[in-house]
Design a protein around this motif. Structure first.
Motif, PDB file in Angstrom:
ATOM      1  N   ARG A   1      -1.271  -0.628   6.090  1.00 27.94           N
ATOM      2  CA  ARG A   1       0.264  -1.393   5.714  1.00 27.94           C
ATOM      3  C   ARG A   1       0.049  -2.815   5.902  1.00 27.94           C
ATOM      4  NH1 ARG A   1       3.620  -3.241   3.594  1.00 27.94           N
ATOM      5  NH2 ARG A   1       5.754  -2.708   3.520  1.00 27.94           N
ATOM      6  N   ASP A   2      -0.591  -3.342   7.016  1.00 30.54           N
ATOM      7  CA  ASP A   2      -0.256  -4.947   7.242  1.00 30.54           C
ATOM      8  C   ASP A   2      -1.237  -5.380   5.999  1.00 30.54           C
ATOM      9  OD1 ASP A   2       1.144  -4.272   9.484  1.00 30.54           O
ATOM     10  OD2 ASP A   2      -0.398  -4.558  10.914  1.00 30.54           O
ATOM     11  N   GLU A   3      -2.116  -4.946   5.347  1.00 28.85           N
ATOM     12  CA  GLU A   3      -2.863  -5.457   4.298  1.00 28.85           C
ATOM     13  C   GLU A   3      -2.154  -5.569   2.970  1.00 28.85           C
ATOM     14  OE1 GLU A   3      -6.584  -3.668   4.455  1.00 28.85           O
ATOM     15  OE2 GLU A   3      -6.547  -3.203   6.742  1.00 28.85           O
ATOM     16  N   LEU A   4      -1.211  -4.878   2.976  1.00 27.03           N
ATOM     17  CA  LEU A   4      -0.293  -4.655   1.730  1.00 27.03           C
ATOM     18  C   LEU A   4       0.892  -5.070   1.474  1.00 27.03           C
ATOM     19  CD1 LEU A   4      -1.676  -0.844   1.181  1.00 27.03           C
ATOM     20  CD2 LEU A   4      -2.549  -2.631   0.219  1.00 27.03           C
ATOM     21  N   LYS A   5       1.177  -5.558   0.359  1.00 27.41           N
ATOM     22  CA  LYS A   5       2.791  -5.995   0.092  1.00 27.41           C
ATOM     23  C   LYS A   5       3.232  -5.237  -0.925  1.00 27.41           C
ATOM     24  CE  LYS A   5       5.580  -9.791  -1.397  1.00 27.41           C
ATOM     25  NZ  LYS A   5       5.711 -11.212  -2.214  1.00 27.41           N
ATOM     26  N   VAL A   6       4.496  -4.504  -0.589  1.00 26.89           N
ATOM     27  CA  VAL A   6       5.335  -3.555  -1.392  1.00 26.89           C
ATOM     28  C   VAL A   6       6.452  -4.560  -1.993  1.00 26.89           C
ATOM     29  CG1 VAL A   6       6.210  -1.381  -1.433  1.00 26.89           C
ATOM     30  CG2 VAL A   6       4.707  -1.690   0.100  1.00 26.89           C
ATOM     31  N   SER A   7       6.324  -4.897  -3.180  1.00 25.81           N
ATOM     32  CA  SER A   7       7.450  -5.286  -3.988  1.00 25.81           C
ATOM     33  C   SER A   7       8.146  -4.372  -5.118  1.00 25.81           C
ATOM     34  CB  SER A   7       6.941  -6.564  -4.905  1.00 25.81           C
ATOM     35  OG  SER A   7       6.348  -7.313  -3.959  1.00 25.81           O
ATOM     36  N   ALA A   8       9.433  -4.569  -5.058  1.00 28.65           N
ATOM     37  CA  ALA A   8      10.189  -3.761  -6.085  1.00 28.65           C
ATOM     38  C   ALA A   8      11.276  -4.496  -6.907  1.00 28.65           C
ATOM     39  CB  ALA A   8      10.985  -2.605  -5.241  1.00 28.65           C
ATOM     40  N   LYS A   9      11.427  -4.117  -7.928  1.00 33.86           N
ATOM     41  CA  LYS A   9      12.707  -4.701  -8.929  1.00 33.86           C
ATOM     42  C   LYS A   9      13.440  -3.524  -9.397  1.00 33.86           C
ATOM     43  CE  LYS A   9      14.005  -7.603 -12.584  1.00 33.86           C
ATOM     44  NZ  LYS A   9      13.418  -8.645 -13.591  1.00 33.86           N
ATOM     45  N   LEU A  10      14.833  -3.743  -9.080  1.00 30.73           N
ATOM     46  CA  LEU A  10      15.692  -2.626  -9.280  1.00 30.73           C
ATOM     47  C   LEU A  10      16.590  -3.041 -10.240  1.00 30.73           C
ATOM     48  CD1 LEU A  10      17.309   0.047  -8.345  1.00 30.73           C
ATOM     49  CD2 LEU A  10      18.582  -1.512  -6.690  1.00 30.73           C
ATOM     50  N   PHE A  11      16.660  -1.913 -11.007  1.00 30.28           N
ATOM     51  CA  PHE A  11      17.615  -2.110 -12.364  1.00 30.28           C
ATOM     52  C   PHE A  11      18.704  -1.134 -12.328  1.00 30.28           C
ATOM     53  CE2 PHE A  11      13.313  -3.249 -13.276  1.00 30.28           C
ATOM     54  CZ  PHE A  11      13.380  -4.279 -14.365  1.00 30.28           C
ATOM     55  N   ILE A  12      19.935  -1.683 -11.988  1.00 28.23           N
ATOM     56  CA  ILE A  12      21.053  -0.748 -12.024  1.00 28.23           C
ATOM     57  C   ILE A  12      21.580  -0.098 -13.693  1.00 28.23           C
ATOM     58  CG2 ILE A  12      23.290  -0.390 -11.117  1.00 28.23           C
ATOM     59  CD1 ILE A  12      21.648  -0.632  -8.808  1.00 28.23           C
ATOM     60  N   VAL A  13      21.646   1.088 -13.847  1.00 29.07           N
ATOM     61  CA  VAL A  13      22.101   1.282 -15.283  1.00 29.07           C
ATOM     62  C   VAL A  13      23.630   1.625 -15.052  1.00 29.07           C
ATOM     63  CG1 VAL A  13      21.636   2.687 -17.115  1.00 29.07           C
ATOM     64  CG2 VAL A  13      19.790   2.185 -15.722  1.00 29.07           C
ATOM     65  N   GLY A  14      23.950   2.599 -14.396  1.00 28.99           N
ATOM     66  CA  GLY A  14      25.638   2.983 -14.084  1.00 28.99           C
ATOM     67  C   GLY A  14      25.902   2.143 -12.875  1.00 28.99           C
TER      68      GLY A  14
ATOM     69  N   VAL B   1      16.297   2.134  -2.458  1.00 32.06           N
ATOM     70  CA  VAL B   1      15.411   1.535  -1.596  1.00 32.06           C
ATOM     71  C   VAL B   1      15.025   2.858  -0.632  1.00 32.06           C
ATOM     72  CG1 VAL B   1      15.075   0.453   0.487  1.00 32.06           C
ATOM     73  CG2 VAL B   1      16.235  -0.463  -1.724  1.00 32.06           C
ATOM     74  N   ASP B   2      15.888   3.923  -0.223  1.00 28.82           N
ATOM     75  CA  ASP B   2      15.573   5.028   0.669  1.00 28.82           C
ATOM     76  C   ASP B   2      14.495   6.013  -0.232  1.00 28.82           C
ATOM     77  OD1 ASP B   2      17.229   4.162   2.586  1.00 28.82           O
ATOM     78  OD2 ASP B   2      18.702   5.537   2.245  1.00 28.82           O
ATOM     79  N   MET B   3      14.609   5.982  -1.609  1.00 31.94           N
ATOM     80  CA  MET B   3      13.696   6.907  -2.149  1.00 31.94           C
ATOM     81  C   MET B   3      12.450   6.283  -2.342  1.00 31.94           C
ATOM     82  SD  MET B   3      15.852   8.863  -4.963  1.00 31.94           S
ATOM     83  CE  MET B   3      14.511   9.339  -6.146  1.00 31.94           C
ATOM     84  N   ALA B   4      12.487   4.978  -2.612  1.00 34.46           N
ATOM     85  CA  ALA B   4      11.168   4.136  -2.727  1.00 34.46           C
ATOM     86  C   ALA B   4      10.352   4.098  -1.195  1.00 34.46           C
ATOM     87  CB  ALA B   4      11.425   2.833  -3.008  1.00 34.46           C
ATOM     88  N   CYS B   5      10.948   4.082  -0.203  1.00 34.22           N
ATOM     89  CA  CYS B   5      10.256   4.179   1.058  1.00 34.22           C
ATOM     90  C   CYS B   5       9.646   5.605   1.523  1.00 34.22           C
ATOM     91  CB  CYS B   5      11.286   3.691   2.224  1.00 34.22           C
ATOM     92  SG  CYS B   5      11.741   2.196   2.267  1.00 34.22           S
ATOM     93  N   SER B   6      10.506   6.444   1.005  1.00 35.83           N
ATOM     94  CA  SER B   6      10.237   7.811   1.094  1.00 35.83           C
ATOM     95  C   SER B   6       8.764   8.060   0.386  1.00 35.83           C
ATOM     96  CB  SER B   6      11.228   8.869   0.710  1.00 35.83           C
ATOM     97  OG  SER B   6      10.817  10.059   0.813  1.00 35.83           O
ATOM     98  N   ALA B   7       8.948   7.949  -0.831  1.00 36.48           N
ATOM     99  CA  ALA B   7       7.911   8.005  -2.015  1.00 36.48           C
ATOM    100  C   ALA B   7       6.478   7.652  -1.459  1.00 36.48           C
ATOM    101  CB  ALA B   7       8.083   7.651  -3.189  1.00 36.48           C
ATOM    102  N   LEU B   8       6.806   6.312  -0.631  1.00 37.73           N
ATOM    103  CA  LEU B   8       5.453   5.469  -0.763  1.00 37.73           C
ATOM    104  C   LEU B   8       4.965   5.606   0.829  1.00 37.73           C
ATOM    105  CD1 LEU B   8       6.254   2.178  -2.626  1.00 37.73           C
ATOM    106  CD2 LEU B   8       4.368   3.894  -3.031  1.00 37.73           C
ATOM    107  N   GLY B   9       5.666   6.325   1.455  1.00 37.83           N
ATOM    108  CA  GLY B   9       5.463   6.727   3.005  1.00 37.83           C
ATOM    109  C   GLY B   9       5.548   5.427   3.793  1.00 37.83           C
ATOM    110  N   VAL B  10       6.517   4.398   3.688  1.00 37.22           N
ATOM    111  CA  VAL B  10       6.582   3.349   4.314  1.00 37.22           C
ATOM    112  C   VAL B  10       7.991   3.324   5.124  1.00 37.22           C
ATOM    113  CG1 VAL B  10       4.896   1.943   2.828  1.00 37.22           C
ATOM    114  CG2 VAL B  10       7.436   1.862   2.242  1.00 37.22           C
ATOM    115  N   ALA B  11       8.222   2.137   5.932  1.00 38.58           N
ATOM    116  CA  ALA B  11       9.406   2.232   6.685  1.00 38.58           C
ATOM    117  C   ALA B  11      10.410   1.186   6.048  1.00 38.58           C
ATOM    118  CB  ALA B  11       9.180   1.703   8.295  1.00 38.58           C
TER     119      ALA B  11
END
Length: 271
Positions: free
Chosen positions: A84-97, A107-117
């Motif tokens: 985990r410390d060697e990796l950077k997790v970046s995201a871009k969020l597009f709201i449609v509704g 963000v909760d789903m992304a953390c869960s999917a990737l297994g990160v806090a």
């Protein structure tokens, strides 16, 4: 049998959570390179839906699931905690509704999917606005407050914006408790960074990044088309996308993308 079962499940469910998994591991993003961001997301969602529906057994057909989890099992990759410390997790969020609570769900789903806090950075694309109105601080505020809460709860390290001009970025900066660390600029709309934006960003240590995302990454009509193409005779008109999150996991020391993918949520509306 799979398509019939998938259609039956979609007719009863209220929410669809879709994860493409790591596109690099199953070749979803390799075709027609470089595709536009909109083409890529459509292609990946279609492949995920098709693969998922083909794997559904008859036994599931009898169940009524309020929330459908649509994933390609072999493509889902949880992160190794030792790396985990060697990796950077970046995201871009597009709201449609137009719903600011989508920020927390995504963000909760992304953390869960990737297994990160926590995610290292999240950039939010401007939420959709009605024709004839322009983006304002007042409209951005509820979305930014959601992001600030996630920073305070240690679910995100840094938060950024996209497509804000100097005036709006300054208004947000002055008002916000957690300041934007970056702002993306679409170089299709301006070949050179606006000097006033560059000066302001430099003064307040805001990183200016470039992107080539369209204003609307996936509209309702496109999502319904993809649904219809993937699962025959599905009542696609009953479904609307709420948000799409695109993530990438980068090896910090080498700048190499280890994984990338999309996570999205859609809901069924009464027909």
């Amino acid at each position: 049998m799979g398509t019939d079962s998938a259609r039956a499940l979609l007719e009863r469910a209220a929410t669809l959570n879709l994860q493409t998994g790591n596109l690099l591991s199953w070749g979803c993003g390799r075709k027609k390179c470089p595709a536009t961001p909109s083409e890529e997301v459509r292609d990946c969602i279609q492949k995920t839906l098709t693969e998922w529906s083909s794997k559904i057994g008859q036994d599931l057909n009898q169940e009524i699931l309020e929330v459908l989890e649509c994933t390609v099992a072999q493509a889902v990759e949880k992160m190794n905690p030792d790396e985990r410390d060697e990796l950077k997790v970046s995201a871009k969020l597009f709201i449609v509704g137009s719903n600011s609570s989508s920020v927390r769900d995504a963000v909760d789903m992304a953390c869960s999917a990737l297994g990160v806090a926590q995610l290292d950075s999240v950039i939010i694309a401007p939420p959709p606005i009605e024709d004839g109105t322009s983006l304002s601080l007042e409209y951005l505020q509820p979305y930014w407050q959601e992001l600030e809460t996630l920073v305070q709860n240690k679910k995100i390290v840094a938060i950024g914006t996209s497509d804000l001009d100097k005036t709006l970025l300054e208004q947000l900066y002055v008002w916000a408790q957690v300041k934007p660390s970056s702002n993306q600029v679409n170089l299709a709309s301006c070949c050179v960074m606006p000097p006033d934006l560059t000066a302001f960003a430099k003064q307040f240590d805001i990183q200016l990044l470039t992107h080539n995302d369209p204003k609307e990454l996936l509209c309702e009509a496109s999502f319904r088309e993809v649904l219809q193409e993937s699962i025959q005779n599905v009542k696609a008109h009953e479904w609307i996308p709420l948000w799409i999150l695109r993530y990438s996991v980068i090896v910090k020391s080498r700048g190499i993308i280890k994984s990338k993918g999309y996570i999205m949520q859609a809901k069924r509306i009464a027909s």
